[in-house]
Motif scaffolding. Structure first.
Motif, PDB file in Angstrom:
ATOM      1  N   VAL A  75       0.836  -1.202   0.000  1.00 31.22           N
ATOM      2  CA  VAL A  75       0.000   0.000   0.000  1.00 31.22           C
ATOM      3  C   VAL A  75       0.867   1.247   0.000  1.00 31.22           C
ATOM      4  N   VAL A  76       0.303   2.340  -0.521  1.00 37.92           N
ATOM      5  CA  VAL A  76       1.079   3.571  -0.716  1.00 37.92           C
ATOM      6  C   VAL A  76       0.614   4.715   0.179  1.00 37.92           C
ATOM      7  N   PHE A  77      -0.423   4.483   0.976  1.00 41.40           N
ATOM      8  CA  PHE A  77      -0.881   5.484   1.931  1.00 41.40           C
ATOM      9  C   PHE A  77      -0.814   4.889   3.340  1.00 41.40           C
ATOM     10  N   PRO A  78      -0.318   5.637   4.321  1.00 42.51           N
ATOM     11  CA  PRO A  78      -0.101   5.069   5.658  1.00 42.51           C
ATOM     12  C   PRO A  78      -1.357   4.497   6.307  1.00 42.51           C
ATOM     13  N   PHE A  79      -2.508   5.144   6.130  1.00 41.84           N
ATOM     14  CA  PHE A  79      -3.728   4.709   6.826  1.00 41.84           C
ATOM     15  C   PHE A  79      -4.256   3.374   6.301  1.00 41.84           C
TER      16      PHE A  79
END
Length: 387
Positions: A148-152
């Motif tokens: 995944v490329v977004f922390p959340f």
């Protein structure tokens, strides 16, 4: 390693179906090459992947479509490619299959490969946090490991029981933390003190079809307010450029003076005072360049009626989703009319305190997404194939 004989070279199969996936997979390949110098990387990909020594069995543009209604007339062709590739991979049994985004094609293929015991990796988690949350059930069946490329996103997939790694967003590395606006203007032959609006109606033909007239009509209205404005329009390719010019001519908008560029989208964004941008990855690029923007999107009326009921949150633009608030305006479908677009853009151009606040928020966003994605994604893949 899974799926490899002692005598055959290590094989990894990848599929990217559009330019954004090509970029992601190319970054991953650049990270894998030093660790797997003799490996064979093959499947379906674009020019950036092939520059990393990738072997593409079909041209990537055979897969590049947008939306349900665009897929329907080409379904048999695309399904045929998927089946042929599946049969090849089941016979070959690569060490792993990596789907670079393009979930409509890749998740179906991954589900079949995983069921046959081939490890599957999906790079960029489908936006189940935005819409189609029920897709998580298919992801559980299809994906051995999610990148995944977004922390959340990590917590979302972990709670669902899908092994996951946050690898950072490649764009946060490609785009500098500090923007050289003056240098970008020199590159484009624009005066350093010019008032510059960059217009990005989209890279797909369907996006150009539905966004162009409203976007350029808005530019005409802005020009009436400020005759000094310069308009820069980066084009993704020759086909897009020709179609764009045809639409401008058909709408009688030839009097709007535009600087059309072949590619150079990042230079065009860096040069801008503000950007009118179609929703998608380009809006994140604009945020990483710390530029004010208006996000807009239009599509076929029937498709809009279908999709407008599926959203889980009030935002569609990635900068607003990451901020969890409307940092910048979003104008969709009928709301994305020339008058509304021009008014929203005028506010982005002239509200100095807002511009300063945006620059700080976008800078924080940039730091949160910054990792060495080539190394991080390669490390996650190596763990899977060495398990």
């Amino acid at each position: 390693m899974a799926g490899q004989s002692a005598t055959s070279p290590l094989s990894l199969a990848l599929v990217a179906g559009e330019p954004s996936g090509d970029m992601l997979a190319a970054r991953l390949l650049s990270g894998l090459r030093p660790h797997l110098p003799g490996a064979r990387f093959h499947g379906i990909g674009g020019e950036q992947m092939m520059a990393q020594g990738f072997e593409s069995h079909w041209p990537m543009d055979k897969l590049t479509v947008r939306g349900v209604l665009e897929v329907i007339p080409r379904y048999r062709e695309i399904k045929g490619i998927q089946n042929q590739l599946r049969d090849q991979l089941l016979a070959e049994r690569p060490a792993a299959f990596i789907g670079a985004d393009y979930p409509g094609f890749n998740l179906g293929l991954e589900e079949q490969l995983k069921a046959a015991g081939i490890p599957t990796i999906h790079y960029i988690g489908p936006q189940i946090w935005a819409w189609r949350g029920g897709r998580i059930k298919k992801i559980i069946r299809a994906v051995s490991h999610m990148l995944v490329v977004f922390p959340f996103e990590e917590e979302i997939y972990r709670k669902a029981g899908v092994p996951v790694s946050y690898v950072g967003h490649p764009l946060a590395e490609l785009i500098p933390l500090a923007t050289d606006e003056a240098g970008a203007r020199r590159t484009l032959g624009l005066p350093e003190q010019a008032n510059v609006v960059t217009i990005m109606p989209g890279s797909r033909m369907s996006e150009i079809k539905y966004n162009t007239v409203a976007f350029i009509s808005a530019a005409r209205l802005l020009k009436q307010r400020d005759h000094s404005l310069r308009f820069v329009v980066p084009m993704a390719g020759a086909r897009q450029r020709q179609y764009f010019l045809e639409l401008v001519a058909q709408a009688g908008l030839q009097d709007v003076e535009l600087t059309l560029l072949d590619g150079q989208s990042h230079t065009a964004i860096a040069a801008a005072d503000a950007v009118l941008v179609a929703s998608g990855t380009a809006s994140l690029e604009v945020a990483l360049f710390k530029k004010p923007m208006v996000i807009a999107y239009k599509m076929m009326a029937l498709e809009w009626q279908i999709l407008r009921h599926f959203g889980y949150q009030p935002w569609i633009g990635l900068p607003n989703i990451l901020a969890r608030e409307f940092l910048v305006p979003e104008l969709l479908q009928d709301a994305a009319n020339p008058q509304a677009l021009a008014e929203a853009m005028w506010q982005q151009l002239t509200d100095a305190p807002h511009r300063l606040r945006l620059a700080q928020r976008f800078s924080d966003m940039h730091h949160s997404l910054l990792r060495n994605s080539a190394q991080e994604s390669a490390a996650a893949v190596l763990k899977v194939i060495q398990a």
